[in-house]
Design a protein around this motif. Sequence first.
Motif, PDB file in Angstrom:
ATOM      1  N   PHE C 111      41.781  35.958  43.411  1.00  0.00           N
ATOM      2  CA  PHE C 111      40.965  35.899  42.185  1.00  0.00           C
ATOM      3  C   PHE C 111      40.168  37.182  41.951  1.00  0.00           C
ATOM      4  CE2 PHE C 111      37.258  34.689  39.672  1.00  0.00           C
ATOM      5  CZ  PHE C 111      37.837  33.957  38.647  1.00  0.00           C
ATOM      6  N   GLY C 112      39.514  37.655  43.014  1.00  0.00           N
ATOM      7  CA  GLY C 112      38.688  38.850  42.870  1.00  0.00           C
ATOM      8  C   GLY C 112      39.513  40.082  42.520  1.00  0.00           C
ATOM      9  N   GLU C 114      42.352  39.964  40.878  1.00  0.00           N
ATOM     10  CA  GLU C 114      42.766  39.757  39.498  1.00  0.00           C
ATOM     11  C   GLU C 114      41.656  40.235  38.556  1.00  0.00           C
ATOM     12  OE1 GLU C 114      44.012  35.703  38.981  1.00  0.00           O
ATOM     13  OE2 GLU C 114      44.085  35.985  36.813  1.00  0.00           O
ATOM     14  N   MET C 115      40.408  39.924  38.914  1.00  0.00           N
ATOM     15  CA  MET C 115      39.273  40.340  38.090  1.00  0.00           C
ATOM     16  C   MET C 115      39.152  41.863  38.064  1.00  0.00           C
ATOM     17  SD  MET C 115      38.020  37.700  36.787  1.00  0.00           S
ATOM     18  CE  MET C 115      39.490  36.694  36.864  1.00  0.00           C
ATOM     19  N   ARG C 116      39.643  42.502  39.136  1.00  0.00           N
ATOM     20  CA  ARG C 116      39.602  43.962  39.199  1.00  0.00           C
ATOM     21  C   ARG C 116      40.873  44.579  38.648  1.00  0.00           C
ATOM     22  NH1 ARG C 116      36.185  42.004  42.371  1.00  0.00           N
ATOM     23  NH2 ARG C 116      34.359  43.117  43.150  1.00  0.00           N
ATOM     24  N   ARG C 159      38.632  35.562  50.897  1.00  0.00           N
ATOM     25  CA  ARG C 159      38.375  35.799  49.480  1.00  0.00           C
ATOM     26  C   ARG C 159      37.265  36.841  49.291  1.00  0.00           C
ATOM     27  NH1 ARG C 159      36.189  30.935  45.815  1.00  0.00           N
ATOM     28  NH2 ARG C 159      34.315  31.390  47.015  1.00  0.00           N
ATOM     29  N   ILE C 163      38.517  41.989  48.461  1.00  0.00           N
ATOM     30  CA  ILE C 163      38.149  42.924  47.399  1.00  0.00           C
ATOM     31  C   ILE C 163      37.545  44.206  47.978  1.00  0.00           C
ATOM     32  CG2 ILE C 163      37.804  41.139  45.632  1.00  0.00           C
ATOM     33  CD1 ILE C 163      34.827  41.240  46.194  1.00  0.00           C
TER      34      ILE C 163
END
Lengths: 284, 266, 363
Positions: C111-112, C114-116, C159, C163
């Motif tokens: 998720f992290g 993807e956000m980046r 998780r 990142i």
Amino acid sequence: MNRLLPPYLLNGPALIIFVVMLVVPMVMTFILSFNSFDFYGGIKPDYGWHNYLEVVQDSYFHEIFLRTYGIAIAVTFLCALIGAPEAYILSRMSKTWRSLCLLAILGPLLISVIVRTLGWALLIGNNGVVNEILIGIGIIETPLKMMFTTGSVIVALVHVLVPFMVLSVWTTLQKLDPQVENAALSLGASHFTTLRRVVLPQVMPGVLAGSLIVFALTASAFATPSILGGRRLKVVATTAYDEYLNTLNWPLGASIAVILLIANVVVVMSYNRYVEKKYAAVFD
Amino acid sequence: MKRYDKNGPLALVFNFVFLLFILAPLVVVCLVAFTDKGYLSLPRDGLSVRWFVAILDHPEFVDAFWYSIYLALGSATVAVALAIPAAMATARYKFPGRGLIMAFFMSPLMIPHVVLGVAFLSYLSSLGWSGTYIGLVACHVVLIMPYALRLVLASVTGMDRSAELAAKSLGASKWTTFRRVTIPLILPGVTGGWVLAFITSFDELTMTLFIASPSSTTLPVRMYQHITETIDPLIASVSAVIIFITMIMMIILDRIFGLDKLLVGK
Amino acid sequence: MPPFFLKLNLVNQMSFLSLKNISKRFGDFVAVEDFNLEVDKGEFISLLGPSGCGKTTTLNMIAGFEEPTTGAIQIDGRDMTHVSPNARDIGIVFQSYALFPHMTVAENVGFGLEMRKVGKQERRERVMETLELVGLTEFAERVPKALSGGQRQRVALARAIVIRPQLLLLDEPLSALDAKIRESMQVELRNIQRTVGITTILVTHDQAEAMAMSDRIAVMNMGRMARLGEPFEIYEKPGDSFTSNFLGSTNIFDGEVQDELEGQVLVNCSDIGLHIPGSAAKGARVSVAIRPEKVGLVQAGKGIFNAKVRTRIFLGTCWAYQVESDLGSFNVTLQNTGHSVAGEGETVGVTWHDDAVRILAER
């Protein structure tokens, strides 16, 4: 045997009442729906599908059923649209404000539908408050016609039923780990992405459960469509009422009731199945 | 940890509009009830209680109010009396058909009230019970049973059974344990179930409309009949009285149980 | 806002994370008061204290979930005080793990990234790499509900570190685990932290956990820093009675300073004279502390003073005594060496090395 007796004895009184007062009347209604009716001779004890055929073939009934379920879909959609955000906002409030707002939103559920519908009649009637104000400040000269429109029925039903949606979503939100939102934020998600990707998927079961309640209650609503929709905007429930108490055609009224019941049960069951299948693996 | 309001201004505006939407119709009813005019209007030239006084000149509303109270008292009490043993059986025993019986007791929730009304109308008339108190109570019991049962069941299943075992280990008999430990522990749920059943019975319109007779008319039915003929300040003042009474009850309920818990049934 | 020249001065500081005079008030309630902390790059620091001491609030301020009422937070020389949490580049492991229940393990970890806006291919590689680091490769496609507590904890860690954040925050990460798993996770967590070399802040109320894992410990009490230092140092020289008690059990007696000479003081505690390293003004009332494991029991008359054994409990690796003396009742822990020891009711001599005794600051 000895161990099995107590539970049945304890359930006994309620079971007897339910058989006598629910099963028997429902079965009788089902049988009644196959009888025929003659305006002069009354109900005849013959059996056939003619009442159902009449409902299925007559465009008068088509219109009524379409209107009923059209209203139900619109009301459900609107309730989800405003009820779910409201529940989310409530969950983020400070405690004192939240309990006050919850009281204001849930409290009306305890007030009879007739009173709440009357409120809308007073607001939107030809001599109603909205027209009084609009004419008073000179925006319009003749009153707007809002009573006896589909729109008024939809708005009032949303008002009557949206507390169920808020309640349902609110219950789901309470199970949500408050840290999950922080987790998404710390991973770099924006507030909007957090809402869309993290919060919304988790409250979907609540939205779906709320939608089910709202849909079923709208489809069988009587008081609100009857008062705000008037004689011309008939829905299934008011039609059954008219057949019973005005036309006195009980068999036709019974068949309409049976169709309404079956439609509701089918919708509820298949919807439940769908929701369970979708979410059983993910949520507790 | 103290928690503070995390809503932005947009959310607060939304919340305000939402509350306005929810409360406006009820507020309007109360305002119109206080009008000093002889017709529907906001009380612009001063408040008047003339329409509240007028209720007393309409015994049909007063009678209907008391009939609704008697009906709700009777049916809520019967429903809870049936719900307690049923909840005990479901929570404490494993037996064939347990889930089925529960679903059966909950089924009135799934049946549209108009369907129940239709069914009860022909049934009561065939029994010759049309418009009798007994007949109405029997119908209302079926309708409100799910509400009573849900809360009673939640309190029985949620009860810490080790408290009963502790009482027995201290020498209490079965009956004493039930009276001194079980009953006090489930009392909040039972009271909550009774109150919710009472309110549901008191508020019910659609089903009762089919089975009420001129001598057994409940307040909602009387109001419906009045509204279909004419909407005047009198009906507003009657509604306002209902709103006031409900509000007082609601605040008491919220203090004791928490309104959301009562309505969710946990 | 501090004036410009002060700000310039702050930037010149060498530490990686710095908390400058931060305080947090919720209405009238003071959660954190005038808190200062400098953390070096790669360091592992614990915020240790009882619940309500402000450690979680401090963590929330570092993460950006709360804004300090006063003071400034800097990471790598950049002022972060008012930066929103999603722009801070901090990995957090939450007490409840806060996994996304509707996503698979791989989706959670990814998720992290993807956000980046990390590309799909690279995302997949880095997710699997990190899952390998925490030993969960075969669970990539499961949902969190299907995992055990320890496994969920590892997902949360993966998780947070995938990142490659500049800072890792651990909020009571092990408190929901069983004692056995907790101990092995402590070791593993520490190893992973060393491998990745990431600056880490751990919030915990468990002193053993803090001592086992940290380079330095910041003990917090009632919103303030009580003591800061390396685990051994603060255990041995706790400074005040709160820290001393919180880091392990302590016997504390009141006494009066009778004499001071050459880095030693003579303290009179209930008419027993004790020589203690340190300095204090003559006539001052002081608290004197000694840890139970630093006390020895010998034959009656051969110790510093005599005491009577009131209770004796066998704990496997050691014996726990409670003895009664003129100093009052106090606790003694003796290593179990396989020999029999004094029994309940017996009179024994109490002994210790003078330098095991501490004088605590008056609060």
